[in-house]
Design an enzyme around this catalytic site. Structure first.
Site: not given
Ligand code: USQ
Length: 401
Positions: A35, A181-182, A208, A241, A255
């Site tokens: 990562r 990713y999901h 999660q 963020r 967003y």
């Protein structure tokens, strides 16, 4: 217990390792700094500099007297992982070793392939290392609430009873991931479920929601023990963020309409949930699923809360609605169950004004390290935009950085 944390360098992996060790379990961590490498490629950096694992483990041992064993290597390398699992013989493997960012996975072919290969191969190798050497070991796997998506019916805790033409059976709850990713997490769950049925694997899969925060009992001992707290568009989660944006004097980046609702939890509660799952393992052959979050908020509610507390601290926080870069519903029904971890004893740390104030105060301390160009979203995966710009839709935005 002997607890092996895969992905032990990550935002959640390192605090998890320290928390188990502080409670006197034997702990080892495995990580290949994957990562960190991809974050660097995306011009992302943690808010607080985090030394590499051997240095952090040595510091933790100096302060607490508790040693954490460090193995630097790749879970996608089966020889390495299998040998390490055999030699160390864990009772519990906590598997965080995955590419964790939805935007990264949607940036283009290279990022998608990397996410797919890393996440699926890693999980497959974990399964086989455990089957070969420690078949009674409990695998605790980090899944995501994003496996379910945002269906127009209540979300159950992993499983659903279906009645069809007069007959009933129990199935995995239908999944509808919103990023690659999901989707890899959905595939992980199916793999684990297959190996639980066919080989008697013992698994807890934790669905999660987005995590926030940077304070844990052990992380607070020294700034170099803090988690890898990211605030950029690729690796930062939304609350983290917003907190950094508030401190930087930049408008909060909502967003789209901001009606997107998710289940959130404090990083302290991630640690509690994993400890609770580890303390009461499921029987062999069971895939146990918990929905891991403590409260739900829309993005607008989150922005409003951060603005209120920020303004009280004199920060002058504004909110800006950006064109949504993601393909997702901006107004939807959301009612996920989350009983299992509460029944095991989870005591939620909620997102109160005091908690927000504590995080803002902490982040203010690192204000000079905030890099403003890392805030704006670069990866766009709206269907309408993809149709217009298929050719340019291939990772240039993050790789050129
Ligand atoms: N969002 C904004 N503004 C931002 C950033 C995000 O409005 O500046 C919105 C997104 O559009 C989305 C929501 O906030 O609707 C959550 O986004 P996120 O970036 O916090 O979370 P996500 O990409 O879904 O992924 C994160 C973690 C991932 C974990 C997941 C849980 O990175 O590892 O699996 O949260 S969940 O969201 O429940 O799938």
């Amino acid at each position: 217990m002997r607890v092996m944390v895969l992905g032990g360098d990550g935002y959640l992996g390192w605090p998890t390792a320290m928390a188990f060790r502080a409670r006197k379990h034997e702990v080892s961590v495995i990580d290949n700094y994957f990562r960190r490498t991809i974050a660097k490629q995306c011009d992302s950096d943690a808010l607080v500099p985090a030394p590499l694992l051997p240095e952090r483990a040595a510091l933790f041992e100096r302060i607490t007297g508790n040693a954490i064993e460090v193995f630097v290597g790749d879970c996608c390398n089966f020889d390495f992982l299998s040998r390490t699992v055999e030699a160390w013989s864990p009772d519990v493997v906590v598997h965080f070793a995955e590419q964790p960012s939805a935007p990264f996975s949607m940036a283009g072919y290279d990022e998608a392939r990397t996410t797919f290969a890393n996440n699926l191969t890693g999980t497959f190798n974990v399964i086989w290392s455990v089957l070969r050497h420690v078949p009674d070991c409990h695998i605790i796997k980090l899944g995501t609430m994003g496996e379910y998506g945002t269906p127009n019916i209540d979300i159950e805790e992993g499983w659903i009873e279906v009645e069809h033409k007069g007959r009933r059976d129990r199935f995995l709850y239908p999944r509808r991931p919103g990023s690659l990713y999901h989707a890899t997490k959905v595939l992980d769950t199916d793999l684990l479920w297959f190996y639980a049925r066919a080989y008697g694997l013992r698994v807890t899969d934790l669905m999660q929601g987005p995590v926030y925060g940077l304070s844990t009992d052990e992380a607070d001992l020294h700034q170099h023990l803090l988690p890898n707290f990211h605030y950029d568009d690729i690796f930062g989660t939304v609350i983290n963020r917003f907190l950094v944006q508030a401190v930087a004097g930049m408008p909060l980046t909502v967003y789209g309409k901001g009606g997107q609702t998710r289940g959130y939890l404090n990083i302290r509660d991630t640690l509690q949930c994993i400890a609770l799952a580890a303390a009461s393992p499921p029987p062999k052959g069971e895939l146990r699923i918990f929905n891991q979050f403590t409260e739900t908020f829309s993005i607008n509610e989150l922005a409003e809360r951060v603005r209120r507390v920020g303004n009280r601290l004199g920060l002058k926080v504004a909110i800006q609605h950006l064109d949504n870069p993601r393909e997702e519903l901006e107004e939807h029904y959301y009612n996920p169950a989350h009983r299992g971890l509460l029944e095991l004893g989870l005591e939620p740390n909620l997102l109160t004004e005091e908690v927000i104030e504590g995080m803002l105060t902490r982040i203010r301390f690192y204000r000079d390290r905030i890099v403003r160009r890392r805030i704006h979203p670069r990866v766009r995966w709206r269907i309408s935009e993809r149709r217009d710009a298929v050719d340019s839709y291939d990772g240039g935005a993050v790789r050129s950085a």
